[in-house]
Write a protein that holds these residues in place. Structure first.
Motif, short mmCIF file in Angstrom:
data_model
loop_
_atom_site.label_atom_id
_atom_site.label_comp_id
_atom_site.label_asym_id
_atom_site.label_seq_id
_atom_site.Cartn_x
_atom_site.Cartn_y
_atom_site.Cartn_z
N LYS A 31 -4.43 -1.51 -7.18
CA LYS A 31 -4.87 -0.98 -5.89
C LYS A 31 -5.72 0.28 -6.01
CE LYS A 31 -1.24 -2.82 -2.85
NZ LYS A 31 -0.16 -2.47 -1.89
N THR A 32 -6.86 0.23 -5.37
CA THR A 32 -7.71 1.40 -5.17
C THR A 32 -8.48 1.17 -3.87
OG1 THR A 32 -9.31 2.90 -6.22
CG2 THR A 32 -9.72 0.55 -6.45
N ALA A 33 -8.89 2.24 -3.22
CA ALA A 33 -9.56 2.09 -1.93
C ALA A 33 -10.89 1.35 -2.09
CB ALA A 33 -9.80 3.46 -1.31
N HIS A 79 -2.52 4.19 -4.11
CA HIS A 79 -3.82 3.69 -4.55
C HIS A 79 -4.37 4.64 -5.62
CE1 HIS A 79 -3.43 1.38 -0.88
NE2 HIS A 79 -4.57 0.76 -1.10
N ASP A 87 -2.03 5.33 1.22
CA ASP A 87 -2.74 4.95 2.43
C ASP A 87 -1.86 5.23 3.65
OD1 ASP A 87 -0.85 2.91 2.54
OD2 ASP A 87 -2.24 1.31 1.98
N LYS A 110 -12.97 2.83 -11.10
CA LYS A 110 -12.43 2.09 -9.96
C LYS A 110 -12.71 0.59 -10.08
CE LYS A 110 -12.88 3.65 -5.71
NZ LYS A 110 -11.51 3.68 -5.15
#
Length: 331
Positions: free
Chosen positions: A127-129, A288, A282, A118
């Motif tokens: 994009k990643t959380a 994501h 999301d 990540k």
């Protein structure tokens, strides 16, 4: 029936481990790969790698190619992927000039540690959380929680849905502390804590094309049953029961977004030949990155990778395996 004279005269050895938590390849998957490859190659066998000495024994068989079903051989029983004494199989085979399937050590190290993967994605401006890591045995304070609830909590270095259950989505500090404690004691792992993405989940199989040298992304939607909390989670129990519905991605705008992110992540993590990138939307419907798998399950009719190949390319299980092997030989 193909007789032995018409088969390709190459020695392929499939490697896996019988140590729990070390092998990425199940016995069922290994048996299927052995049967499929044996129909096209003269000499296909399996080697069990549990200790460093098993790697030395592998060399005595003089393989033309190794089909990798695990990442490293430990020097102790802790199975810590960060132990500097571990022998990474890709490194070992590279040093011996023996070709092997899939990605090299660096990609496998990133994939093995979900937090590292990540962070590489973040550094690549993909994009990643938002997330943070709680080290095993570390005391968690409320001040450490800089991500908004609800949160999703899972082990940093376990696959197959291990450590994911109905308690993985947490809504307050007490629930978070409890889940982190369980992961630390039950799975002997650090915890990855990330913002919970409430949207749909997708798995993208990626396979290199032999002719064009480009990569073919093959997405499918994963729809697990709703749990008692109203969430759809790919938990260990759900995966083991194979109770997930797989669906074609028909929204072309969404499909394009998912494919774009999956390919960008695959390149960012250094993936090679084949692999799987998992993605979740999301609450606004934006994709994501969740996690990667560069030694994905290849069980016919079960793993997301072979299902995606069949759904998107009408590529059957045996042809898929032969392509993976051919890519390694050509490299």
């Amino acid at each position: 029936m193909v007789d032995n004279m018409t088969k390709i005269n190459k020695r392929i050895i499939i490697v896996r481990s019988t140590v729990n938590g070390l092998s990425a390849m199940s016995q069922k998957s290994c048996d299927a790969i052995l049967a499929s490859l044996s129909r096209s190659y003269q000499n296909v066998s399996v080697s069990i790698l549990n200790t460093p000495s098993d790697l030395e024994d592998l060399l005595l068989h003089r393989p033309d190619l190794v089909f990798i079903g695990m990442k490293y051989v430990p020097n102790d029983l802790a199975l810590d992927p960060k132990n500097a004494k571990n022998i990474w199989i890709a490194d070992f085979l590279d040093s011996q000039g023996i070709p092997y399937t899939g990605s090299d050590r660096l990609a496998n190290e990133l994939e093995r540690d979900k937090a590292l993967a990540k962070q590489r994605v973040v550094d690549s401006k993909l994009k990643t959380a938002p997330f943070f890591v709680v080290k095993r045995g570390q005391t968690l304070s409320r001040e450490r929680v800089t991500v908004n609830y609800p949160l999703f909590v899972k082990p940093t270095d376990r696959g197959g849905g291990m450590g994911i259950d109905t308690d993985s989505v947490v809504h307050n500090f007490d629930q978070l502390k409890s889940k982190v404690g369980k992961i630390s004691t039950r799975y002997m792992s650090d915890s990855l804590v990330e913002e919970y993405l409430t949207g749909r989940e997708f798995s993208v199989a990626i396979l290199k094309d032999e002719l064009s040298e480009s990569y073919i992304p093959m997405p499918l939607e994963k729809i697990p049953p709703i749990d008692k909390n109203g969430d759809r989670l790919l938990s260990g129990v759900i995966k083991a029961a194979d109770s997930v519905t797989d669906a074609e991605v028909v929204d072309m705008v969404l499909k394009k977004k998912i494919i774009k992110l999956a390919l960008e992540v695959f390149y960012a993590l250094g993936g090679r030949d084949y692999g799987r990138i998992d993605i979740r939307l999301d609450d606004l419907g934006e994709p994501h990155f969740l996690e990667a798998n560069f030694i994905p399950s290849l069980i016919k009719g079960y793993g997301s990778f072979p299902k995606a190949c069949l759904l998107n390319m009408d590529l059957d299980h045996e042809e898929m395996l032969l392509r993976i092997v051919q890519l390694a030989f050509e490299r």
